[in-house]
Motif scaffolding. Structure first.
Motif: not given
Length: 116
Positions: A58-62
């Motif tokens: 799970h990751m947050i990508l910008s």
């Protein structure tokens, strides 16, 4: 070019991050990234188009100021020149393809050696 699954060939350019170039050709290069929980890929841009697929974790990508909550099975395309960053919420594995080929990601072995 063909490459068998192997635990060898990973390098670490950032803390808690490993990467391995899987295969490459004349126009594209495929890389596996392993991010440990909490690792951060700082905001950056480059002259390569980058498409990716989250295998696990799970990751947050910008990307270009927009934030995405990324889960296994999600995919993305980052056009060349766009600012992007990522944060691993848990241990994460992603596969990404770069075009054109990133010379800085080419393995030490030559293409000819790898295709024998």
């Amino acid at each position: 070019m063909f490459n068998k699954l192997s635990g060898e060939g990973y390098i670490s350019n950032l803390k808690d991050t490993e990467q391995k170039t899987l295969v490459y050709g004349d126009k594209t290069l495929m890389v596996e990234f392993k991010f440990k929980k909490g690792s951060v890929l700082p905001k950056h841009s480059h002259p390569y188009e980058q498409t990716g697929y989250l295998i696990s974790g799970h990751m947050i990508l910008s990307i270009d100021g927009k934030t995405y909550d990324v889960h296994p099975g999600d995919s993305w395309c980052i056009l060349d020149g766009l600012q992007h960053s990522a944060e691993a919420i848990e241990d994460t594995i992603a596969v990404e393809v770069f075009a054109p080929v990133r010379e800085d990601y080419l393995p030490q072995k030559t293409y000819e050696e790898m295709t024998k």
